[in-house]
Design a protein around this motif. Sequence first.
Motif, PDB file in Angstrom:
ATOM      1  N   MET A  84      42.871  24.116-103.125  1.00  0.00           N
ATOM      2  CA  MET A  84      41.742  24.178-102.687  1.00  0.00           C
ATOM      3  C   MET A  84      41.387  25.929-102.022  1.00  0.00           C
ATOM      4  O   MET A  84      41.400  26.278-102.731  1.00  0.00           O
ATOM      5  CB  MET A  84      41.158  22.973-102.070  1.00  0.00           C
ATOM      6  N   ILE A  85      42.105  26.187-100.839  1.00  0.00           N
ATOM      7  CA  ILE A  85      41.805  26.508-100.117  1.00  0.00           C
ATOM      8  C   ILE A  85      42.616  28.096-100.909  1.00  0.00           C
ATOM      9  O   ILE A  85      41.671  29.055-100.973  1.00  0.00           O
ATOM     10  CB  ILE A  85      42.592  26.928 -98.631  1.00  0.00           C
ATOM     11  N   ARG A  86      43.618  28.003-101.845  1.00  0.00           N
ATOM     12  CA  ARG A  86      44.761  28.724-101.978  1.00  0.00           C
ATOM     13  C   ARG A  86      43.315  29.249-103.218  1.00  0.00           C
ATOM     14  O   ARG A  86      43.271  30.587-103.799  1.00  0.00           O
ATOM     15  CB  ARG A  86      45.504  28.227-102.578  1.00  0.00           C
ATOM     16  N   CYS A 109      40.089  28.943-103.252  1.00  0.00           N
ATOM     17  CA  CYS A 109      39.263  29.792-103.044  1.00  0.00           C
ATOM     18  C   CYS A 109      39.202  31.111-102.311  1.00  0.00           C
ATOM     19  O   CYS A 109      38.045  32.341-102.499  1.00  0.00           O
ATOM     20  CB  CYS A 109      38.528  29.022-101.932  1.00  0.00           C
ATOM     21  N   ALA A 110      40.102  31.750-101.939  1.00  0.00           N
ATOM     22  CA  ALA A 110      40.717  32.725-101.544  1.00  0.00           C
ATOM     23  C   ALA A 110      41.655  33.703-103.229  1.00  0.00           C
ATOM     24  O   ALA A 110      40.693  34.681-102.167  1.00  0.00           O
ATOM     25  CB  ALA A 110      42.355  32.671-100.805  1.00  0.00           C
ATOM     26  N   HIS A 111      41.290  33.753-103.784  1.00  0.00           N
ATOM     27  CA  HIS A 111      41.173  34.317-104.923  1.00  0.00           C
ATOM     28  C   HIS A 111      39.048  35.268-105.426  1.00  0.00           C
ATOM     29  O   HIS A 111      39.197  35.521-106.304  1.00  0.00           O
ATOM     30  CB  HIS A 111      41.297  33.906-106.004  1.00  0.00           C
ATOM     31  N   TYR A 112      38.325  34.637-104.584  1.00  0.00           N
ATOM     32  CA  TYR A 112      36.895  34.549-105.499  1.00  0.00           C
ATOM     33  C   TYR A 112      36.565  34.918-103.722  1.00  0.00           C
ATOM     34  O   TYR A 112      36.482  34.153-103.351  1.00  0.00           O
ATOM     35  CB  TYR A 112      36.725  33.728-106.060  1.00  0.00           C
ATOM     36  N   ARG A 113      35.281  35.986-103.920  1.00  0.00           N
ATOM     37  CA  ARG A 113      34.347  36.647-103.200  1.00  0.00           C
ATOM     38  C   ARG A 113      33.241  36.079-102.713  1.00  0.00           C
ATOM     39  O   ARG A 113      32.957  36.392-103.799  1.00  0.00           O
ATOM     40  CB  ARG A 113      34.816  38.257-103.370  1.00  0.00           C
ATOM     41  N   LEU A 114      32.588  35.832-101.970  1.00  0.00           N
ATOM     42  CA  LEU A 114      31.486  35.130-102.064  1.00  0.00           C
ATOM     43  C   LEU A 114      30.587  36.071-102.327  1.00  0.00           C
ATOM     44  O   LEU A 114      29.758  35.786-103.289  1.00  0.00           O
ATOM     45  CB  LEU A 114      31.547  35.174-100.365  1.00  0.00           C
ATOM     46  N   LEU A 117      34.382  27.301-109.517  1.00  0.00           N
ATOM     47  CA  LEU A 117      35.647  27.992-109.212  1.00  0.00           C
ATOM     48  C   LEU A 117      36.927  26.860-109.830  1.00  0.00           C
ATOM     49  O   LEU A 117      37.532  26.871-110.591  1.00  0.00           O
ATOM     50  CB  LEU A 117      36.614  28.448-107.707  1.00  0.00           C
ATOM     51  N   GLU A 157      44.337  36.078-111.422  1.00  0.00           N
ATOM     52  CA  GLU A 157      44.596  35.797-110.152  1.00  0.00           C
ATOM     53  C   GLU A 157      45.791  35.189-109.999  1.00  0.00           C
ATOM     54  O   GLU A 157      46.849  35.058-109.550  1.00  0.00           O
ATOM     55  CB  GLU A 157      43.692  34.937-108.961  1.00  0.00           C
TER      56      GLU A 157
END
Lengths: 435, 435
Positions: free
Chosen positions: A144-146, A148-153, A181, A214
């Motif tokens: 899940m962290i991985r 989320c890391a692929h998208y910017r706020l 996501l 990504e």
Amino acid sequence: MTTHKQFKPVDEQLAYLRKGAAEIIREEDLRAKLDTSAKTGKPLRIKLGVDPTAPDLHLGHTVVLRKLKHFQDLGHTAIFLVGDFTAMVGDPTGQSETRPPLTREQVDANAKTYLEQVYKILSRENTEVRYNSEWLGKLTGHDMIRLCAHYRLARMLEREDFRSRLAGNLPISIHELLYPLLQAYDSVALESDVELGATEQKFNLLVGREIQREYGQPSQVALTMPILVGLDGQRKMSKSLGNYVGITEAPSAMFGKLMSLSDEMMWPYFDLVTDHTPEEVAALAAKVKSGSAHPMDVKMSLAREIIAGFHGAEAGEKAAAEFQRIFRDREAPEEMKEIVLKRLPMGISVRSKSGSTASSHMADGLSVGLEKWSKLLAYVGEASSASEAERLIKQGGFEVNGSLVKDPTSKVDLNQPNSYQVRVGKKKFLRIVVE
Amino acid sequence: MTTHKQFKPVDEQLAYLRKGAAEIIREEDLRAKLDTSAKTGKPLRIKLGVDPTAPDLHLGHTVVLRKLKHFQDLGHTAIFLVGDFTAMVGDPTGQSETRPPLTREQVDANAKTYLEQVYKILSRENTEVRYNSEWLGKLTGHDMIRLCAHYRLARMLEREDFRSRLAGNLPISIHELLYPLLQAYDSVALESDVELGATEQKFNLLVGREIQREYGQPSQVALTMPILVGLDGQRKMSKSLGNYVGITEAPSAMFGKLMSLSDEMMWPYFDLVTDHTPEEVAALAAKVKSGSAHPMDVKMSLAREIIAGFHGAEAGEKAAAEFQRIFRDREAPEEMKEIVLKRLPMGISVRSKSGSTASSHMADGLSVGLEKWSKLLAYVGEASSASEAERLIKQGGFEVNGSLVKDPTSKVDLNQPNSYQVRVGKKKFLRIVVE
């Protein structure tokens, strides 16, 4: 040995797929994918995701399903994706009673109900039905962290509803940022080439494009379909607005409702809820324009065709025949009496129009709210009193949009604009418009 | 039968715990927790989380560790939490070479290095060492969604670095929003009563308070400690700024460095890096103020005590004795010659001050950068030439902050403000200040 599948020419496919679409992002990508598919004989994978609620589908829901069918008709792979993962999560705070987590059994039952209706449009044999819990249920916290890391706020906050809620100081829980996501990750798991959705889904479909990239996959094409406007010709078709045609409704009711469409409104219906090619629709429109076809006949063919799709060809023919029999002795629909109820600050004004004669008065006893049909009929002069109207209704002399109304206490909602085709007595038809 | 633990009176505990703290959120909560603990005999659980990098600890790092020790000294449970979960995730995009994911073995090795140093402050027997992979490694995607549902975006964006990056259009990846929540979840898993951190951690500690409440636990108290200012008296103690005292440095080097502290700066050091009670510190300060204690002596006792903590009492005494022996024949420190190098736009000006005499000149050959000590000594008049200074250094006649410098090519960084206590020849001490 695998058979090398034969596809129609790419231009022809594109023209058909483009029909009715609100937006294709990007069309050149879709062309390239169709080209490759034609060369390799490998069908494209077309994703449509739905919530596993137990819906009573109406024509509005069928618009994206039909586009999926079009891909299927062209030989591509239709993927009907049931979003069971988040349904089983429910309201993650556990505080809302309106979104309780569903059990596996509930999800399966809902999906079954859904699919039974869906298979009236899609081919049962050729549809790949998937459940996203298959891969989302296996995601670890690390995954899940991985993701989320692929998208910017900042990108996420470009989504219209996030932006407006943030601007309006309305709460957004952080888990809401995860859902687009996860939906995008579905595209990765399915290796989808095209994702379909209503226009309001556009943002999420685009997130899918980025997340696939990504994860080292080619980006899917996002194809959005417009919202189907309801029978009132004004607002999104929806059950709560009463301006809908349910796909399990009786053929005669469907026919009556569809015939209440205005002449202009039938064209978007041709685009969004039929399988006609753009050329065929254009040819019909040209005939109407030149006067060589009567709009009433074209509308009847539309209604017959839609009914045939859900109830079979025979039911379509029968509904059309019945409709014609009843209308045989009526005034021509252009001359049908029209009663317009105008909602004004001081109450409701009634304007009657029949051919070239018109009259209007204030109906002091009617209010902007729920009113009995019997009362309304008296006020507009179609019955001598409310009690007489009730008697007429009880005796089967009252129909709304092709459906018999036998309950003398049944009501009409004057809160919102709408349009009703009404039969009073045996042969009298009129149109009641709430403005 | 469990022994009912005896604690000191709550007021006394509070006074000791409050010492040096930047903020306690909220102090009444801490008092209530201490009250309950005293009544039930149950120690409080005090959490301190660290990254499992392999650090070379300096006094700056010991500030929060020492506060943890204070709780431990009072009989509470010190939890040293190794944040191995995110370390093993690394840079989740896999694109950064500077944050590669660590293996289990690397994390363990780093934690061992860390703990060896930490146990110079904390009691080895009474410290609960935990790794957050124990619970975070088990989180499913579903758990993660649930966790995120408990916190609102707007709150998260109140965090200073998020706010400023968003305002400055600097990218924030969505996974960064998860980290404060994971850190908060650590508090849930550990059922912590108090979490310690530097002031810059305040936001994260407060998220812990909220998430514990959402998970049905009493909120932890957030206790933040200020940043320790380095030997230059100006900036945060840090290895890269050169203004630090490493906890594994040789006693004599530590002593020299600590003696270079200004008189005012020693008070924050008493607060943040010793175990003296607030009353004891106040009494010392009063003595200095009244003239009944010499600041030099108090500073020596500070240095001796700090060294004793890391190297044992004997090493502290020895370092103090050595320092005194060397200084026996020197000018009094108030009269120590001071050379101030002022960094000006056109170069460096040298001002010498010894007692009441002062002189100044521009040192045209020196630049704002790295310069050889030998060159500097010549320019400030402490050697007749750079080569003579080199000879002196090679012969062991040069010391900086109590450490012998024998490499004639060793350099001094004139880029930044700093202060050095220097010995030239056998007995000549001077202070070189870079402004």
